[in-house]
Enzyme design. Structure first.
Site, short mmCIF file in Angstrom:
data_model
loop_
_atom_site.label_atom_id
_atom_site.label_comp_id
_atom_site.label_asym_id
_atom_site.label_seq_id
_atom_site.Cartn_x
_atom_site.Cartn_y
_atom_site.Cartn_z
N SER A 126 0.85 -1.20 0.00
CA SER A 126 0.00 0.00 0.00
C SER A 126 0.88 1.24 0.00
O SER A 126 1.92 1.27 0.67
CB SER A 126 -0.91 0.01 1.23
OG SER A 126 -1.59 1.25 1.34
N TYR A 186 -2.93 -1.31 10.06
CA TYR A 186 -2.84 -1.65 8.64
C TYR A 186 -1.62 -1.01 8.00
O TYR A 186 -0.82 -1.68 7.32
CB TYR A 186 -4.11 -1.21 7.92
CG TYR A 186 -4.07 -1.43 6.42
CD1 TYR A 186 -4.26 -2.70 5.90
CD2 TYR A 186 -3.83 -0.38 5.54
CE1 TYR A 186 -4.22 -2.93 4.53
CE2 TYR A 186 -3.78 -0.59 4.17
CZ TYR A 186 -3.98 -1.87 3.67
OH TYR A 186 -3.93 -2.08 2.32
#
Length: 252
Positions: free
Chosen positions: A147, A174
């Site tokens: 990401s 995350y």
């Protein structure tokens, strides 16, 4: 100013007979990655934690798509998947979770454990288990779906990639797990050398089931084009880097 580095826009035709495994391939970016690899003539294994969902995905994708039960957090499941898949040329570590949580003041240790168990430890476990098969391949590739929110450079100041002021310090579980994925990608590439191409993908915000009730995000198929580009890199292609879905190099 640092020059922008981009991957070639044209994907070379894959060598015949290549076999790919996409973890979490029954939905979202993983499903579209599997579909695009199938469209290019590869045999693709759909790794699915829920075998019924995996079977439905494989049926939808066609006869050269196969399903294998793969819970990346369960060592017995990973070992069984290795035995079932056999030879492998391309590993796409796509399985991931976002357990929620806020910043350091509002994230529980359980949320951190959940994120790291799948996104980091599971990715490492699958990579280690399939490494012998990949080393037997003439064109081994590993693609780790990461990401852009895990980029420490992008997180260190305002940038056009995401609303830095709004998310600053948030998403600890995350985002830090994806920073760890980036580190694992780099160190794995350094270990394996140029023969095994190991790269990470920043897919951008996509409308998937990563977050329950998600209503915003781009087309997962667009992000999958980036995964496929990395999966089908030529033998003189780069390794050990983080790339945006559009082929632009992302800073660590």
């Amino acid at each position: 100013m640092t020059d922008i580095v981009r991957l070639p826009t044209q994907i070379r035709p894959p060598a015949p007979g290549l076999v790919a495994l996409v973890s979490g391939g029954n939905s979202g970016i993983g499903f579209d990655t599997a579909r695009q690899l199938l469209d290019r003539g590869l045999t693709v294994w759909i790794g699915a934690r829920d075998i019924d969902k995996g079977r439905r995905a494989a049926t939808e994708l066609g006869p050269t798509a196969h399903v294998v039960h793969l819970d990346v957090t369960a060592p017995s499941s990973v070992a069984a998947a290795v035995s079932r898949v056999g030879d492998l040329d391309i590993l796409v570590n796509n399985a991931g979770v976002n357990p929620g949580g806020a910043d350091i003041t509002g994230t529980t240790l359980d949320q951190l454990r959940i994120a790291y168990e799948t996104n980091v430890f599971g990715l490492i476990a699958v990579t280690q288990a399939f490494l012998p098969a990949l080393r037997r391949s003439a064109h081994p590739r590993i693609v780790n779906v990461s990401s852009g929110t895990g980029s420490l450079t992008w997180n260190s100041g305002p940038n056009p990639q995401f609303d830095w002021e709004r998310v600053r310090g948030g998403g600890l579980a995350y985002r830090s797990s994806k920073t760890a994925v980036n580190a694992v990608t780099l160190l794995t590439a350094q270990t394996l050398g140029d023969n095994v191409k190991v790269n990470a993908l920043a897919p951008g915000l996509r409308l998937t089931n990563l977050i329950a009730g998600m209503t915003v995000g781009g087309d997962p198929a667009e992000a999958a084009t980036g995964a496929v580009r990395l999966a089908l890199l030529p033998d003189d292609g780069p390794t050990g880097a983080l790339w945006s879905w559009d082929g632009t190099r992302v800073p660590w």
